[in-house]
Design an enzyme around this catalytic site. Structure first.
Site, PDB file in Angstrom:
ATOM      1  N   CYS A  32      11.229  -0.324  -5.970  1.00  0.00           N
ATOM      2  CA  CYS A  32      11.284   0.490  -5.077  1.00  0.00           C
ATOM      3  C   CYS A  32      12.711   0.789  -4.595  1.00  0.00           C
ATOM      4  O   CYS A  32      13.446   1.368  -5.531  1.00  0.00           O
ATOM      5  CB  CYS A  32      10.520   0.321  -3.722  1.00  0.00           C
ATOM      6  SG  CYS A  32      10.180   1.581  -2.800  1.00  0.00           S
ATOM      7  N   HIS A  84       4.990  -1.547  -5.971  1.00  0.00           N
ATOM      8  CA  HIS A  84       5.324  -2.888  -5.521  1.00  0.00           C
ATOM      9  C   HIS A  84       4.463  -4.050  -5.915  1.00  0.00           C
ATOM     10  O   HIS A  84       3.417  -4.199  -5.690  1.00  0.00           O
ATOM     11  CB  HIS A  84       5.174  -2.684  -3.970  1.00  0.00           C
ATOM     12  CG  HIS A  84       6.270  -2.049  -3.142  1.00  0.00           C
ATOM     13  ND1 HIS A  84       7.206  -2.746  -2.677  1.00  0.00           N
ATOM     14  CD2 HIS A  84       6.454  -0.736  -3.074  1.00  0.00           C
ATOM     15  CE1 HIS A  84       8.107  -1.916  -2.170  1.00  0.00           C
ATOM     16  NE2 HIS A  84       7.488  -0.531  -2.230  1.00  0.00           N
ATOM     17  N   GLU A 108       4.885  -7.076  -6.001  1.00  0.00           N
ATOM     18  CA  GLU A 108       4.763  -8.134  -5.136  1.00  0.00           C
ATOM     19  C   GLU A 108       3.508  -8.217  -4.023  1.00  0.00           C
ATOM     20  O   GLU A 108       3.080  -9.182  -3.538  1.00  0.00           O
ATOM     21  CB  GLU A 108       5.873  -8.436  -4.366  1.00  0.00           C
ATOM     22  CG  GLU A 108       6.336  -7.719  -3.242  1.00  0.00           C
ATOM     23  CD  GLU A 108       6.909  -5.897  -3.487  1.00  0.00           C
ATOM     24  OE1 GLU A 108       7.158  -5.366  -2.592  1.00  0.00           O
ATOM     25  OE2 GLU A 108       6.778  -5.758  -4.824  1.00  0.00           O
TER      26      GLU A 108
END
Length: 226
Positions: free
Chosen positions: A87, A196, A198
């Site tokens: 991002c 994302h 994660e």
């Protein structure tokens, strides 16, 4: 010996702790790096996480690109250090010219936060080798300036060289050219994407999917087998 992966925190970073958690889940050791650090503490790879570094003033990632830590990241990335930009980290990589093109505001001018379907286009990078080309995955997406743009020559080169790493499926959430969600450099050690991963590493939280975990297991396997 445990692989050590640095996670850079800039003023305005939001997802550094989530990224550190994802690295632990994958079996590596996260190492916190501050934006003023010039020493990368002998890490084996670096992640530039999401957020709004320096409030996105001037342009998303434009100020962070000139942080002291980035001088070292740029030099080592050019020498082969694996670097992942998520991002805002992707935005910083384009500002640093480690990846081509740039990021503009979403075409609908709204912040988006959704689970996004992607197709893996390149599974031959330091960060994507645990995927298979053509695999469809779901990864959380949240951004305001996520529209990937580049001139026609750059787009043609990315497509011809297989450097589009991920592509949006079913819908283009931000107007990115060629439905591009993520790209890689020619060497395959630097990857940037807007979604994302994660936030998709543990089945008990978030969407319940672990489609983002292969980012972190890919780099771990590369480092262990190096």
């Amino acid at each position: 010996m445990t692989a050590r992966i640095g996670v850079v925190t800039f003023p305005g970073s939001l997802d550094d702790r989530d990224t550190q958690r994802a690295i632990r889940v994958a079996g590596a050791e996260p190492v916190a790096l501050w934006h003023k650090d010039k020493d990368l503490k002998q890490v084996d790879a670096v992640v530039l996480c999401g957020g709004f570094s320096y409030g996105d003033y001037l342009r998303a990632g434009a100020i962070a690109r000139f942080s002291p830590v980035m001088d070292t990241v740029i030099d080592q990335a050019k020498a082969g250090l694996p670097v992942l930009g998520i991002c805002n980290g992707f935005q910083i990589l384009t500002e640093a010219h480690l990846l081509p093109g740039g990021m503009l505001g979403n075409d609908h001018l709204h912040f988006i936060c959704r689970d996004q379907k992607l197709r893996v286009e390149n599974a031959d990078t330091s960060w994507t080798s645990d995927y298979t080309a053509g695999q469809e995955i779901h990864i959380p997406l949240k951004n305001m300036d996520g529209r990937y743009v580049a001139d026609r020559r750059t787009l043609d080169e990315l497509e011809a060289e297989g450097r589009v790493a991920f592509r949006y499926l079913d819908m283009n959430p931000n107007g990115s050219l060629n439905d591009i969600a993520g790209i890689t450099n020619a060497a395959g050690n630097v990857v940037g994407l807007m979604p994302h991963p994660e936030h998709a590493v543990e089945s008990l939280i978030g969407t319940g999917r672990t489609d983002g975990l292969p980012f972190f297991t890919s780099i771990l396997k590369k480092l262990v087998n190096a």
